[in-house]
Design a protein around this motif. Structure first.
Motif, PDB file in Angstrom:
ATOM      1  N   ARG A  98       0.845  -1.219   0.000  1.00 28.79           N
ATOM      2  CA  ARG A  98       0.000   0.000   0.000  1.00 28.79           C
ATOM      3  C   ARG A  98       0.863   1.245   0.000  1.00 28.79           C
ATOM      4  NH1 ARG A  98      -3.082  -2.235   4.187  1.00 28.79           N
ATOM      5  NH2 ARG A  98      -2.546  -0.517   5.574  1.00 28.79           N
ATOM      6  N   VAL A  99       1.918   1.237   0.802  1.00 26.89           N
ATOM      7  CA  VAL A  99       2.814   2.398   0.879  1.00 26.89           C
ATOM      8  C   VAL A  99       3.456   2.655  -0.484  1.00 26.89           C
ATOM      9  CG1 VAL A  99       5.020   3.193   1.819  1.00 26.89           C
ATOM     10  CG2 VAL A  99       3.293   2.234   3.341  1.00 26.89           C
ATOM     11  N   THR A 100       3.931   1.583  -1.102  1.00 26.18           N
ATOM     12  CA  THR A 100       4.595   1.736  -2.407  1.00 26.18           C
ATOM     13  C   THR A 100       3.604   2.209  -3.468  1.00 26.18           C
ATOM     14  OG1 THR A 100       6.215   0.029  -1.854  1.00 26.18           O
ATOM     15  CG2 THR A 100       5.947   0.538  -4.170  1.00 26.18           C
ATOM     16  N   ASP A 101       2.393   1.629  -3.461  1.00 21.62           N
ATOM     17  CA  ASP A 101       1.373   2.050  -4.437  1.00 21.62           C
ATOM     18  C   ASP A 101       1.054   3.529  -4.267  1.00 21.62           C
ATOM     19  OD1 ASP A 101      -0.660  -1.032  -4.341  1.00 21.62           O
ATOM     20  OD2 ASP A 101       1.219  -0.531  -5.375  1.00 21.62           O
ATOM     21  N   GLN A 102       0.915   3.953  -3.006  1.00 21.68           N
ATOM     22  CA  GLN A 102       0.558   5.334  -2.719  1.00 21.68           C
ATOM     23  C   GLN A 102       1.672   6.276  -3.187  1.00 21.68           C
ATOM     24  OE1 GLN A 102      -2.354   6.157  -1.595  1.00 21.68           O
ATOM     25  NE2 GLN A 102      -1.925   8.328  -1.536  1.00 21.68           N
ATOM     26  N   LEU A 103       2.899   5.887  -2.898  1.00 21.58           N
ATOM     27  CA  LEU A 103       4.046   6.710  -3.273  1.00 21.58           C
ATOM     28  C   LEU A 103       4.144   6.807  -4.792  1.00 21.58           C
ATOM     29  CD1 LEU A 103       6.369   8.301  -2.101  1.00 21.58           C
ATOM     30  CD2 LEU A 103       7.759   6.232  -2.121  1.00 21.58           C
ATOM     31  N   GLU A 104       3.888   5.705  -5.468  1.00 29.71           N
ATOM     32  CA  GLU A 104       3.945   5.692  -6.935  1.00 29.71           C
ATOM     33  C   GLU A 104       2.917   6.659  -7.513  1.00 29.71           C
ATOM     34  OE1 GLU A 104       3.515   1.803  -8.687  1.00 29.71           O
ATOM     35  OE2 GLU A 104       3.549   2.613 -10.717  1.00 29.71           O
ATOM     36  N   LYS A 105       1.718   6.673  -6.901  1.00 29.96           N
ATOM     37  CA  LYS A 105       0.664   7.571  -7.406  1.00 29.96           C
ATOM     38  C   LYS A 105       1.062   9.033  -7.215  1.00 29.96           C
ATOM     39  CE  LYS A 105      -3.526   4.825  -6.884  1.00 29.96           C
ATOM     40  NZ  LYS A 105      -3.443   3.759  -5.894  1.00 29.96           N
ATOM     41  N   GLN A 106       1.796   9.302  -6.119  1.00 29.72           N
ATOM     42  CA  GLN A 106       2.136  10.705  -5.812  1.00 29.72           C
ATOM     43  C   GLN A 106       3.276  11.227  -6.660  1.00 29.72           C
ATOM     44  OE1 GLN A 106       3.168  10.348  -1.676  1.00 29.72           O
ATOM     45  NE2 GLN A 106       1.077  10.603  -0.965  1.00 29.72           N
TER      46      GLN A 106
END
Lengths: 189, 360
Positions: free
Chosen positions: A133-141
């Motif tokens: 989840r952290v990686t997905d969120q960071l990728e989106k940002q």
């Protein structure tokens, strides 16, 4: 004589699961002005975008994400970190027939051990899920963040060009279109 | 003139059928069952069979190259001059001859006798002569024929296919599938002149189609390792090919890349289509971005083609490479190179903001 026993065991696990991810990249800084002077212009642009300056770096924290910019080198570090407390519980029940205590204790110990192992695995799975989840969120940002930093760098570069032009000669005319990303300076030398 | 009926053995008949399939005269589905079974190899071929093989190669390969694209009017360089016309109009027929050595016959006999489902076997020529261009073209056709079949592992990834520049250029996915080692010393220089260059000229459309197919197939790749392996093969062969094309002033032979990029990079295309099925859930962000970069290998080569365009624009009328530069500029305009670059930059920016790849 055999006796029937029902064994119930309950185990719990409390763990802090942590997840973090980050990347670094480089702003495109043109060598128009000396490093320190450009760093000031860049710091000004970043300040207007919510960055806090600490010496030669500027950083901003939003939620779980921290962005740090080295004003002299243009290196950008983006990092997201999060931690959660997980409370897990599990129980098990079994009926056994034995002729004495040792057998019963052995079974109970084995049941507890298996429950704890399963709880550890569940916690590991939650940690992996949190990491994703952290990686997905960071990728989106990342895309929006880069656009913002790119704009800040472009504005700082435009200011640097104006200062440089003023050093070379007298500015007769200037047109600046930040949206199109164009800057035209007419100089008299 | 009446031609005598030639009699061949069962083995020779199978060999001729395989050859006709490779030359596009019969469906490939007829050849595959023949190469997937063992057959006792005779000591040599009869005179009749050898004559039929010679005839098939002489006429069949020419016909194949013409059908693949040689018939089309195209502009290509001949020395420092641009020539316009069909393949045989740009280059005199006497300069288009293909030579075959005994290696071709040896290979055909091996193809007919071996069971290609055995990945441990490998063709090693029993002939002491080096491979000619004609031999290499035959090998290329054989690999093309068996791709995707049970015979593929037996050919791909092994010499002489593994170091065959044209095979590498047309089928990087096949070599990725077979985990073939990257070839650091692929030599495209011999393919930039003479008959070999004429072959590349006639294969421009075919190569463009192949590369479009390669890129579109990335949408169904799930494994990041597979994507990275394919990209490595693509990068390796394109680096070698473009170095040779630039160094030997045959940028016109890279036209197929510009065409492929033009077909792929339309104004509405989305970056996600390259990685639609990719499972990066277990990867940290830096690794994800590296895989995305790998997926967009072809797009990164567009930068190189753009540099060629910038160089071509600086070539003066009196410079010796003026004709070549004008030809490249013409190709650039035909395939809307400026749009291709614009879309490539947008697509890359969507997936890989600012090449952020280093983990922290």
């Amino acid at each position: 004589m055999s006796r029937a026993y029902r064994i119930r065991v309950r185990e719990s696990l409390r763990r802090v699961v942590r997840a973090g991810d980050g990347v670094s990249t480089q702003l495109q800084i043109l060598p128009i002005l000396p490093v320190e002077e450009f760093a000031e212009l860049l710091a000004r642009q970043l300040r207007s975008r919510g960055f806090q300056r600490q010496g030669d770096t500027a950083s901003r924290r939003a939620g779980q994400t921290t962005v740090t910019v080295d004003l002299k080198t243009g290196t950008v570090h983006v990092r997201a970190e999060v931690s959660e407390v997980v409370d897990l519980q599990a129980k098990d029940e079994r009926r056994i027939y034995d002729d004495g205590d040792p057998s019963r204790r052995k079974v109970e110990a084995s049941m507890r051990k298996r429950l704890r192992e399963n709880l550890e695995k569940d916690a590991d799975r939650l940690e992996a899920s949190l990491q994703q989840r952290v990686t997905d969120q960071l990728e989106k940002q990342l895309a929006d963040l880069w656009r913002e930093l790119d704009q800040a760098t472009n504005r700082a570069t435009a200011e640097a060009l104006k200062q440089k032009a003023a050093q070379i000669g007298q500015i007769k005319q200037m047109s600046d279109d930040p949206e199109q990303g164009s800057l035209t300076i007419v100089l008299e030398v | 003139m009446y031609e005598p009926v030639r009699t061949v053995s069962e083995f020779e008949s199978a060999l001729l059928q395989i050859l006709h399939c490779l030359l596009g005269r019969a469906p490939l589905s007829q050849a595959l069952p023949l190469v997937l079974r063992y057959r006792r190899r005779p000591v040599g071929l009869s005179r009749d069979a050898a004559a039929l093989v010679q005839d098939a190669l002489a006429k069949g390969l020419v016909s194949l190259l013409v059908k693949q694209g040689g018939w089309k009017r195209a502009r290509h360089l001949c020395g420092r001059e641009v020539r316009d016309g069909r393949l045989w109009q740009r280059t005199p027929a006497r300069q288009l001859g293909l030579q075959f050595s005994a290696n071709s016959l040896d290979f055909l006999m091996w193809l007919t006798s071996a069971n290609l489902t055995d990945p441990k076997i490998q063709w090693r020529s029993s002939v002491a002569a080096p491979l000619t261009l004609g031999d290499r073209l035959l090998l290329f056709l054989a690999l093309d024929a068996v791709r995707g079949s049970a015979a593929e592992p037996t050919l791909a990834g092994k010499s002489p296919f593994a170091d065959h520049p044209l095979c590498r250029l047309a089928f990087p996915d096949t070599f990725a599938d077979q985990n073939a080692a990257l070839q650091a010393d692929l030599d495209f220089a011999p393919w930039m002149t003479g008959t070999a260059a004429s072959i590349l000229e006639s294969m421009q459309d075919r190569l463009a189609e192949r590369w479009v197919e390669l890129e579109r197939a990335k949408a169904s790749i799930v494994s990041p390792q597979r994507m990275t392996a394919l990209a490595a093969q693509q990068q390796s062969v394109l680096d070698a090919f473009l170095d040779a094309a630039h160094g030997l002033e045959r940028r016109d032979l890279a036209r197929f890349l510009l065409k492929a990029a033009s077909l792929l990079l339309r104004d509405g295309c989305e970056a996600r289509s390259w990685v639609a099925s990719l499972d990066t859930s277990r990867l940290p962000l830096a690794s994800r971005l590296q895989v995305y970069q790998a997926a967009l290998t072809l797009l990164s080569q567009v930068d190189r083609l753009k540099r060629w365009q910038a160089e071509a624009q600086c070539v003066g009328y009196v410079d010796p490479e003026y004709a070549a530069s004008q030809l490249w500029k013409s190709d650039w305009q035909q395939y809307d190179g400026d749009r291709v670059c614009r879309v490539a930059e947008r697509v890359r920016g969507e997936l890989i903001p600012a090449a952020a790849t280093h983990p922290t």
